[in-house]
Design a protein around this motif. Structure first.
Motif, PDB file in Angstrom:
ATOM      1  N   HIS A   1      38.565   1.415-120.729  1.00  0.00           N
ATOM      2  CA  HIS A   1      39.767   2.282-120.945  1.00  0.00           C
ATOM      3  C   HIS A   1      39.953   2.934-122.255  1.00  0.00           C
ATOM      4  O   HIS A   1      39.695   2.051-123.209  1.00  0.00           O
ATOM      5  CB  HIS A   1      40.909   1.267-120.548  1.00  0.00           C
TER       6      HIS A   1
ATOM      7  N   ASP B   1      39.846  -0.484-110.189  1.00  0.00           N
ATOM      8  CA  ASP B   1      39.950   0.751-110.971  1.00  0.00           C
ATOM      9  C   ASP B   1      38.309   1.173-111.504  1.00  0.00           C
ATOM     10  O   ASP B   1      38.217   2.201-112.129  1.00  0.00           O
ATOM     11  CB  ASP B   1      40.841   0.830-112.129  1.00  0.00           C
ATOM     12  N   HIS B   2      37.332   0.447-111.123  1.00  0.00           N
ATOM     13  CA  HIS B   2      35.991   0.572-111.372  1.00  0.00           C
ATOM     14  C   HIS B   2      35.120   0.877-110.145  1.00  0.00           C
ATOM     15  O   HIS B   2      33.827   1.478-110.453  1.00  0.00           O
ATOM     16  CB  HIS B   2      35.424  -0.402-112.410  1.00  0.00           C
TER      17      HIS B   2
ATOM     18  N   ASP C   1      35.065  -3.183-118.614  1.00  0.00           N
ATOM     19  CA  ASP C   1      36.258  -3.601-119.447  1.00  0.00           C
ATOM     20  C   ASP C   1      36.015  -4.803-120.519  1.00  0.00           C
ATOM     21  O   ASP C   1      36.880  -5.499-120.602  1.00  0.00           O
ATOM     22  CB  ASP C   1      37.564  -4.081-118.439  1.00  0.00           C
TER      23      ASP C   1
ATOM     24  N   SER D   1      41.200   4.198-115.797  1.00  0.00           N
ATOM     25  CA  SER D   1      39.611   3.739-116.307  1.00  0.00           C
ATOM     26  C   SER D   1      38.675   5.040-116.458  1.00  0.00           C
ATOM     27  O   SER D   1      39.036   6.008-116.098  1.00  0.00           O
ATOM     28  CB  SER D   1      39.103   2.894-115.263  1.00  0.00           C
TER      29      SER D   1
ATOM     30  N   HIS E   1      31.868  -3.651-112.805  1.00  0.00           N
ATOM     31  CA  HIS E   1      32.571  -5.115-112.571  1.00  0.00           C
ATOM     32  C   HIS E   1      33.432  -4.889-111.211  1.00  0.00           C
ATOM     33  O   HIS E   1      33.403  -3.787-110.725  1.00  0.00           O
ATOM     34  CB  HIS E   1      33.607  -5.450-113.695  1.00  0.00           C
TER      35      HIS E   1
HETATM   36 ZN   LIG Z   1      39.680  -1.595-115.714  1.00  0.00          ZN
END
Ligand SMILES: [Zn+2]
Length: 313
Positions: free
Chosen positions: A223, A77-78, A186, A27, A73
């Motif tokens: 991404h 991965d964030h 995302d 990300s 969010h």
């Molecule tokens: Zn993501």
């Protein structure tokens, strides 16, 4: 798509840290620098990636330290890297809907997926190569909001716009009007197929329309490489296509699996992560049939993994 890893100067105090190739877990983050302070948009999937990103931003933040973090969010991965920037009076902001699931349980659940047997583990482990989930201590938001929030970051206005539920329950766009930049999380994948975890798909399309309405010069996707409205329109076209096709197959009485196989994705064959179609169609079916139990993340990953295994067979 080939693009450089590291910090990108978007002008007027806006920056992005891009992580090629933008696939699962890879990300991007953003930085908005004002006078004497900065705001970070998202941390990364694990501690090593987040540390590398913070070190990369260090020359920019040494005189303008990060005082605020916004998590777009609740996907790991964030925000899993939050512990490296939290504390010391740093405010971590997310929507209330996102914050509700930003817990240690979410971290442990993700770690657990890696250890599963069968399709899920076989799918998750290869896409997670290079990430180390150990040692992650959930560091949740210290401030939540719903709707909209305007922040002053050292004299620079930053607008937080809640567009969830869409990709997840509490997606937020981060808009820097003066710089003409939107960090989308995302809501936008550039290069990969979009993914409707929570939906409904109409909300994902509406969120993309909100991005377009801001008329940004630069869109920093969750991404993939930087884009303008090109990738936004492309993702929108994919979602429209899937919504129309899945709805027709639902009305014709096809099962989810049959609908997934029947949908022609040739126009979007250039997108990576084609396996996301399995979760996207499921989401449309759940919207159209309220009696159908809502799937959880495990069920969604299971279908994505089974689709992927089928393609590889
Ligand atoms: Zn993501």
């Amino acid at each position: 798509m080939s693009y450089a890893k590291g910090p990108h100067d978007l002008g007027r105090g806006a920056f992005a840290w891009l992580v090629p190739s933008g696939h699962w877990g890879q990300s991007n983050s953003g930085l908005v620098r004002g006078e004497g302070e900065s705001l970070l948009v998202d941390t990364l999937y694990d501690l090593a990636h987040t540390r590398e990103m913070l070190d990369g931003y260090a020359p920019l933040t040494v005189e303008h330290p990060i005082r605020t973090v916004v998590n777009t969010h609740s996907d790991g991965d964030h925000w899993f890297g939050n512990q490296l920037v939290g504390g010391d009076g740093v405010e971590i902001i997310a929507s209330a809907a996102a914050a509700a699931t930003m817990t240690q349980h979410a971290v442990d659940e993700m770690v657990g997926l890696h250890e599963r047997d069968g399709h899920i583990g076989e799918f998750i482990r290869p896409i997670s190569v290079g990430f180390d989930m150990h040692g992650i201590v959930a560091t949740p938001p210290t401030r939540t909001f719903s709707g909209r929030l305007v922040l002053d970051v050292g004299g620079r206005e930053v607008h937080l716009i809640e567009v969830g539920p869409a990709h997840t329950a509490g997606d937020v766009l981060v808009h820097v009007p003066e710089a003409g930049v939107v960090y989308t999380g995302d809501i936008v994948f550039n290069g990969g197929a979009p993914l409707v975890w929570t939906g409904p798909i109409s909300r994902c399309i509406a969120a993309l329309d909100q991005v377009l309405a801001l008329e940004p010069d630069v869109v920093v996707p969750g991404h993939g490489p930087l884009t303008d409205d090109t990738a936004v329109r492309r993702v929108r076209a994919y979602l429209e296509h899937v919504a129309v096709e899945a709805t027709a197959h639902f009305r014709a009485g096809l099962s989810v699996e049959e609908a997934v196989s029947a949908i022609d994705l040739t126009p979007f064959a250039d997108m990576t992560e084609q396996e996301r179609i399995a979760a996207n169609v499921l989401n449309v079916y759940e919207e159209l049939d309220p009696t159908r139990p809502r799937s959880d993340r495990l069920e969604q990953f299971s279908r994505i993994a089974a689709y992927d295994a089928g393609v590889r067979r």
